[in-house]
Motif scaffolding. Structure first.
Motif, PDB file in Angstrom:
ATOM      1  N   ALA A  56     -31.617 -37.300 -53.677  1.00  0.00           N
ATOM      2  CA  ALA A  56     -33.050 -37.192 -53.888  1.00  0.00           C
ATOM      3  C   ALA A  56     -33.526 -38.174 -54.950  1.00  0.00           C
ATOM      4  O   ALA A  56     -34.627 -38.695 -54.861  1.00  0.00           O
ATOM      5  N   HIS A  57     -32.696 -38.479 -55.933  1.00  0.00           N
ATOM      6  CA  HIS A  57     -33.105 -39.372 -57.010  1.00  0.00           C
ATOM      7  C   HIS A  57     -33.022 -40.838 -56.605  1.00  0.00           C
ATOM      8  O   HIS A  57     -33.867 -41.634 -57.001  1.00  0.00           O
ATOM      9  N   HIS A  58     -32.040 -41.237 -55.819  1.00  0.00           N
ATOM     10  CA  HIS A  58     -31.822 -42.651 -55.501  1.00  0.00           C
ATOM     11  C   HIS A  58     -32.431 -43.078 -54.169  1.00  0.00           C
ATOM     12  O   HIS A  58     -32.787 -44.232 -54.011  1.00  0.00           O
ATOM     13  N   GLY A  59     -32.504 -42.243 -53.222  1.00  0.00           N
ATOM     14  CA  GLY A  59     -33.057 -42.600 -51.922  1.00  0.00           C
ATOM     15  C   GLY A  59     -32.072 -43.345 -51.031  1.00  0.00           C
ATOM     16  O   GLY A  59     -32.320 -43.548 -49.864  1.00  0.00           O
ATOM     17  N   GLU A  60     -30.943 -43.808 -51.556  1.00  0.00           N
ATOM     18  CA  GLU A  60     -29.922 -44.499 -50.784  1.00  0.00           C
ATOM     19  C   GLU A  60     -28.608 -43.740 -50.903  1.00  0.00           C
ATOM     20  O   GLU A  60     -28.428 -42.934 -51.822  1.00  0.00           O
ATOM     21  N   LYS A  61     -27.695 -44.075 -50.006  1.00  0.00           N
ATOM     22  CA  LYS A  61     -26.371 -43.479 -50.116  1.00  0.00           C
ATOM     23  C   LYS A  61     -25.659 -44.098 -51.315  1.00  0.00           C
ATOM     24  O   LYS A  61     -25.805 -45.289 -51.569  1.00  0.00           O
ATOM     25  N   PRO A  62     -24.900 -43.310 -52.024  1.00  0.00           N
ATOM     26  CA  PRO A  62     -24.193 -43.882 -53.175  1.00  0.00           C
ATOM     27  C   PRO A  62     -23.073 -44.807 -52.706  1.00  0.00           C
ATOM     28  O   PRO A  62     -22.447 -44.583 -51.672  1.00  0.00           O
ATOM     29  N   ASN A  63     -22.831 -45.872 -53.474  1.00  0.00           N
ATOM     30  CA  ASN A  63     -21.761 -46.809 -53.175  1.00  0.00           C
ATOM     31  C   ASN A  63     -20.502 -46.321 -53.868  1.00  0.00           C
ATOM     32  O   ASN A  63     -20.382 -46.398 -55.097  1.00  0.00           O
ATOM     33  N   LEU A  64     -19.561 -45.810 -53.086  1.00  0.00           N
ATOM     34  CA  LEU A  64     -18.360 -45.215 -53.659  1.00  0.00           C
ATOM     35  C   LEU A  64     -17.395 -46.257 -54.209  1.00  0.00           C
ATOM     36  O   LEU A  64     -16.659 -45.995 -55.148  1.00  0.00           O
TER      37      LEU A  64
END
Length: 95
Positions: A9-17
């Protein structure tokens, strides 16, 4: 609420693992220094396929035709010029 939903919800993108950023990598790499196809493509612009030879081959016979036409114009001007009679009427039968 689950922690993953809050993160999304905070970033709007998938996190880059992995932490790998392709845009930063491409910027750091810059333009390629060596083109692997350079040697295979070089024949297209040399020898018989140079720009001048391609242009020259586009109009075969143009040089000979131009010289022949100029020679004919000179011959016509010097030997085949008719005398013009300005006093004669050209349309005697026409009213």
């Amino acid at each position: 609420m689950h922690p993953t939903r809050i993160f999304r919800a905070h970033h709007g993108e998938k996190p880059n693992l992995t932490g790998f950023d392709i845009k930063k990598f491409a910027h750091a790499a810059g333009p390629p220094r060596y083109d692997p196809w350079e040697r295979a493509e070089a024949w297209r612009y040399t020898g018989l396929f140079s720009r001048w030879n391609r242009f020259k081959g586009a109009f075969p016979g143009l040089g000979i035709a131009t010289v022949a036409f100029i020679a004919y114009l000179g011959y016509e001007k010097m030997f085949l010029e008719e005398e013009h009679h300005h006093g004669d009427s050209h349309g005697e039968g026409h009213h």
